[in-house]
Design an enzyme around this catalytic site. Structure first.
Site, PDB file in Angstrom:
ATOM      1  CG  ASN A  69      40.529  41.104 117.912  1.00 36.86           C
ATOM      2  OD1 ASN A  69      39.987  39.995 117.973  1.00 36.86           O
ATOM      3  ND2 ASN A  69      40.093  42.143 118.619  1.00 36.86           N
ATOM      4  CG  PHE A 113      18.170  33.083 117.063  1.00 39.22           C
ATOM      5  CD1 PHE A 113      19.451  32.616 117.289  1.00 39.22           C
ATOM      6  CD2 PHE A 113      17.227  32.191 116.566  1.00 39.22           C
ATOM      7  CE1 PHE A 113      19.793  31.298 117.028  1.00 39.22           C
ATOM      8  CE2 PHE A 113      17.553  30.873 116.296  1.00 39.22           C
ATOM      9  CZ  PHE A 113      18.844  30.428 116.534  1.00 39.22           C
ATOM     10  CG  PHE A 121      25.167  36.234 111.748  1.00 35.85           C
ATOM     11  CD1 PHE A 121      25.524  35.456 110.641  1.00 35.85           C
ATOM     12  CD2 PHE A 121      25.953  36.164 112.887  1.00 35.85           C
ATOM     13  CE1 PHE A 121      26.646  34.623 110.685  1.00 35.85           C
ATOM     14  CE2 PHE A 121      27.071  35.341 112.940  1.00 35.85           C
ATOM     15  CZ  PHE A 121      27.409  34.559 111.841  1.00 35.85           C
ATOM     16  CB  THR A 160      26.576  36.626 124.379  1.00 33.50           C
ATOM     17  OG1 THR A 160      27.946  36.953 124.267  1.00 33.50           O
ATOM     18  CG2 THR A 160      25.951  37.582 125.383  1.00 33.50           C
ATOM     19  CG  ASP A 161      31.614  34.498 124.887  1.00 30.77           C
ATOM     20  OD1 ASP A 161      31.047  35.520 124.438  1.00 30.77           O
ATOM     21  OD2 ASP A 161      32.701  34.085 124.433  1.00 30.77           O
ATOM     22  CG  ASN A 204      33.034  37.093 119.387  1.00 30.79           C
ATOM     23  OD1 ASN A 204      33.164  36.902 120.596  1.00 30.79           O
ATOM     24  ND2 ASN A 204      33.013  38.290 118.852  1.00 30.79           N
ATOM     25  CG  LEU A 207      12.157  42.666 108.704  1.00 27.50           C
ATOM     26  CD1 LEU A 207      11.393  42.909 107.403  1.00 27.50           C
ATOM     27  CD2 LEU A 207      13.274  41.653 108.458  1.00 27.50           C
ATOM     28  NE  ARG A 226      35.705  40.033 121.808  1.00 24.05           N
ATOM     29  CZ  ARG A 226      36.405  40.724 122.716  1.00 24.05           C
ATOM     30  NH1 ARG A 226      37.436  40.185 123.334  1.00 24.05           N
ATOM     31  NH2 ARG A 226      36.060  41.968 123.024  1.00 24.05           N
TER      32      ARG A 226
HETATM   33  P1  NAD Z   1      21.535  40.077 114.604  1.00 24.85           P
HETATM   34  O1  NAD Z   1      21.727  41.451 115.152  1.00 24.85           O
HETATM   35  O2  NAD Z   1      22.198  39.711 113.326  1.00 24.85           O
HETATM   36  O3  NAD Z   1      19.988  39.765 114.419  1.00 24.85           O
HETATM   37  C1  NAD Z   1      19.025  40.108 115.366  1.00 24.85           C
HETATM   38  C2  NAD Z   1      17.654  39.976 114.721  1.00 24.85           C
HETATM   39  O4  NAD Z   1      16.655  40.286 115.709  1.00 24.85           O
HETATM   40  C3  NAD Z   1      17.435  40.925 113.537  1.00 24.85           C
HETATM   41  O5  NAD Z   1      16.884  40.229 112.446  1.00 24.85           O
HETATM   42  C4  NAD Z   1      16.444  41.947 114.086  1.00 24.85           C
HETATM   43  O6  NAD Z   1      15.597  42.508 113.095  1.00 24.85           O
HETATM   44  C5  NAD Z   1      15.671  41.114 115.106  1.00 24.85           C
HETATM   45  N1  NAD Z   1      15.040  41.937 116.146  1.00 24.85           N
HETATM   46  C6  NAD Z   1      15.617  42.938 116.862  1.00 24.85           C
HETATM   47  N2  NAD Z   1      14.709  43.492 117.694  1.00 24.85           N
HETATM   48  C7  NAD Z   1      13.540  42.807 117.518  1.00 24.85           C
HETATM   49  C8  NAD Z   1      12.245  42.899 118.086  1.00 24.85           C
HETATM   50  N3  NAD Z   1      11.958  43.830 119.020  1.00 24.85           N
HETATM   51  N4  NAD Z   1      11.295  42.045 117.666  1.00 24.85           N
HETATM   52  C9  NAD Z   1      11.566  41.115 116.700  1.00 24.85           C
HETATM   53  N5  NAD Z   1      12.770  40.987 116.129  1.00 24.85           N
HETATM   54  C10 NAD Z   1      13.747  41.813 116.520  1.00 24.85           C
HETATM   55  O7  NAD Z   1      21.985  39.091 115.783  1.00 24.85           O
HETATM   56  P2  NAD Z   1      22.746  37.706 115.685  1.00 24.85           P
HETATM   57  O8  NAD Z   1      24.197  37.972 115.540  1.00 24.85           O
HETATM   58  O9  NAD Z   1      22.042  36.827 114.728  1.00 24.85           O
HETATM   59  O10 NAD Z   1      22.521  37.170 117.168  1.00 24.85           O
HETATM   60  C11 NAD Z   1      21.381  36.366 117.494  1.00 24.85           C
HETATM   61  C12 NAD Z   1      21.392  36.104 118.991  1.00 24.85           C
HETATM   62  O11 NAD Z   1      22.621  35.466 119.349  1.00 24.85           O
HETATM   63  C13 NAD Z   1      21.310  37.375 119.832  1.00 24.85           C
HETATM   64  O12 NAD Z   1      20.470  37.128 120.922  1.00 24.85           O
HETATM   65  C14 NAD Z   1      22.743  37.607 120.294  1.00 24.85           C
HETATM   66  O13 NAD Z   1      22.768  38.250 121.552  1.00 24.85           O
HETATM   67  C15 NAD Z   1      23.255  36.182 120.390  1.00 24.85           C
HETATM   68  N6  NAD Z   1      24.696  36.041 120.185  1.00 24.85           N
HETATM   69  C16 NAD Z   1      25.278  36.446 119.017  1.00 24.85           C
HETATM   70  C17 NAD Z   1      26.650  36.281 118.838  1.00 24.85           C
HETATM   71  C18 NAD Z   1      27.326  36.671 117.553  1.00 24.85           C
HETATM   72  O14 NAD Z   1      28.558  36.508 117.456  1.00 24.85           O
HETATM   73  N7  NAD Z   1      26.623  37.147 116.544  1.00 24.85           N
HETATM   74  C19 NAD Z   1      27.436  35.737 119.851  1.00 24.85           C
HETATM   75  C20 NAD Z   1      26.817  35.349 121.061  1.00 24.85           C
HETATM   76  C21 NAD Z   1      25.437  35.484 121.198  1.00 24.85           C
HETATM   77  P1  TYD Z   2      32.776  42.279 117.314  1.00 24.48           P
HETATM   78  O1  TYD Z   2      32.677  41.512 116.043  1.00 24.48           O
HETATM   79  O2  TYD Z   2      32.141  43.624 117.377  1.00 24.48           O
HETATM   80  O3  TYD Z   2      32.218  41.323 118.458  1.00 24.48           O
HETATM   81  P2  TYD Z   2      32.233  41.509 120.082  1.00 24.48           P
HETATM   82  O4  TYD Z   2      32.500  42.920 120.393  1.00 24.48           O
HETATM   83  O5  TYD Z   2      30.844  41.111 120.448  1.00 24.48           O
HETATM   84  O6  TYD Z   2      33.292  40.579 120.580  1.00 24.48           O
HETATM   85  O7  TYD Z   2      34.313  42.456 117.686  1.00 24.48           O
HETATM   86  C1  TYD Z   2      35.186  41.344 117.850  1.00 24.48           C
HETATM   87  C2  TYD Z   2      36.540  41.863 118.277  1.00 24.48           C
HETATM   88  O8  TYD Z   2      37.126  42.599 117.206  1.00 24.48           O
HETATM   89  C3  TYD Z   2      36.500  42.834 119.441  1.00 24.48           C
HETATM   90  O9  TYD Z   2      37.696  42.663 120.202  1.00 24.48           O
HETATM   91  C4  TYD Z   2      36.515  44.206 118.764  1.00 24.48           C
HETATM   92  C5  TYD Z   2      37.385  43.946 117.569  1.00 24.48           C
HETATM   93  N1  TYD Z   2      37.128  44.756 116.341  1.00 24.48           N
HETATM   94  C6  TYD Z   2      38.214  45.351 115.664  1.00 24.48           C
HETATM   95  O10 TYD Z   2      39.375  45.301 116.100  1.00 24.48           O
HETATM   96  N2  TYD Z   2      37.949  45.997 114.480  1.00 24.48           N
HETATM   97  C7  TYD Z   2      36.679  46.081 113.957  1.00 24.48           C
HETATM   98  O11 TYD Z   2      36.500  46.678 112.870  1.00 24.48           O
HETATM   99  C8  TYD Z   2      35.586  45.478 114.686  1.00 24.48           C
HETATM  100  C9  TYD Z   2      34.180  45.556 114.152  1.00 24.48           C
HETATM  101  C10 TYD Z   2      35.861  44.809 115.852  1.00 24.48           C
END
Ligand code: NAD
Ligand code: TYD
Length: 334
Positions: free
Chosen positions: A250, A80, A12, A123-124, A179, A36, A214
């Protein structure tokens, strides 16, 4: 011209970052290393498949041979790649230990060998939970107190990154962001799951009482923050990145979506709560604002509306992922 090695760029935030970076830095080159998993999706980058500035390598960050080979040519690594979903970490923690801790270790060793700057995206959630209705926010000096296997594995990787800086002088930077939401987010996460459920005629599923808070950060704002840090920050710095100025729980987020999509509150369904569910996250991003002038470009409401519009216009992207995402929730009753 710079050469970036992006790990997890088919996920993402990584795919948004690659799009952002190539638009903002047209002379740079990016190599995307991604194994992937279910969360990695090459269709998120199909528009730049033939772009001479972009290379995709399908491979594992835990493989030192692959990583060393790619780092040789890189000026900076933006890390990432991770297992990123709390609910999946409760169903099976092992992959989180493997990728988030061991994978980061392999990258650090290779970065050290080649003297390459590593920016670690974290992440936070490493700080644990805040009290509901308190004014407290996470800052860069909040002690670590992770609650889930996911956040514990990210906390561990943060400590390793800092240790490589302190012990070996490795040039690093770290962001702990809140998030994210926006385009190309797997429909297993809260905002993308709600929007796609509603498009499908299904309900939004609210865990527990819905009074979980969040801090919502639009993914493009996050990419801009990383850009500023890479260009302007001192080596070794940590920055928190967040979006909200006041708490929104939420249930309130769900109501904002229903309002924009012109649907009634009868589409809200309360489901089983998550074990160890962190009550509240809130991020104080004033250090990033003071040092580098960063702030979110638009309000949460505007970005949320833009996100709804994107999912409505891009059903072909999320449709193939939806069934698998919902089948995981059948196992947890959510
Ligand atoms: P995501 O799960 O969408 O994507 C993770 C990617 O990493 C995927 O494309 C996956 O194929 C790849 N991957 C997993 N294992 C791998 C490996 N062993 N080798 C190579 N590639 C690998 O995650 P995201 O939401 O894009 O998050 C990216 C980063 O940001 C992560 O480190 C996550 O902890 C951090 N983060 C995300 C959020 C959020 O809200 N999405 C919030 C805070 C921090
Ligand atoms: P999520 O997107 O899984 O992120 P994180 O757990 O890393 O914060 O969830 C965000 C918030 O939403 C968390 O409080 C869990 C809640 N949640 C729901 O209430 N319904 C849902 O379908 C999902 C996926 C999450």
């Amino acid at each position: 011209m710079s050469k970036l090695l992006v790990t997890g760029g088919a996920g993402f935030i990584g795919s948004n970052f690659i799009h952002y970076w190539l638009a903002e830095h047209p002379d740079d080159e990016i190599c995307n290393l991604d194994i992937l998993t279910y969360a990695g999706n090459k269709t998120s980058l199909v528009d730049i498949k033939e772009d001479p500035r972009y290379t995709f390598i399908e491979g594992d960050i835990r493989n030192p041979d692959v990583v060393n080979d790619l780092i040789k040519d890189a000026d900076t690594i933006i890390h990432f790649a991770a297992e990123s979903h709390v609910d999946r970490s409760i169903l099976g923690p092992e992959a989180f230990i493997e990728t988030n801790i061991k994978g980061t270790y392999v990258l650090l060793e290779a970065a050290r060998e080649h003297g390459v700057h590593l920016h670690h995206v974290s992440t936070d959630e490493v700080f644990g939970a805040l009290e509901l209705n308190s004014k407290e926010k996470f800052t860069e000096s909040t002690p670590y107190d992770p609650s889930s296997p996911y956040s514990a594995s990210k906390a561990s990787s943060d400590h390793l990154v800092r240790a490589y800086h302190e012990t070996f002088g490795l040039p690093i930077s770290i962001t702990n962001c809140s998030n994210n939401f926006g385009p190309y987010q797997h429909p297993e996460k809260f905002v993308s799951r709600m929007i796609t459920n509603l498009i499908d005629g299904d309900n939004v599923k609210i865990y527990g009482d819905g009074k979980y808070v969040r801090d919502w950060l639009y993914v493009r704002d996050h990419c801009a923050a990383i850009d500023l840090i890479l260009q302007q920050s001192k080596v070794g710095e940590t920055y928190l990145v967040g979006g909200m100025t006041k708490d929104v729980n939420n249930l309130e987020v769900a109501k904002m979506l229903l309002d924009y999509m012109e649907l009634g509150e009868d589409r809200i369904e309360f489901v089983t709560d998550r074990p160890g569910h962190d009550r509240r996250y809130a991020v104080d991003w004033s250090k990033l604002n003071k040092d580098l002038g960063w702030e979110p470009e638009h309000s949460f409401k505007d970005w949320l509306h833009e996100t709804v519009d994107w999912y409505k216009a891009n059903e072909a992207w999320w449709r193939p992922l939806k069934e698998e995402a919902e089948s995981t929730y059948k196992k947890t009753g959510q």
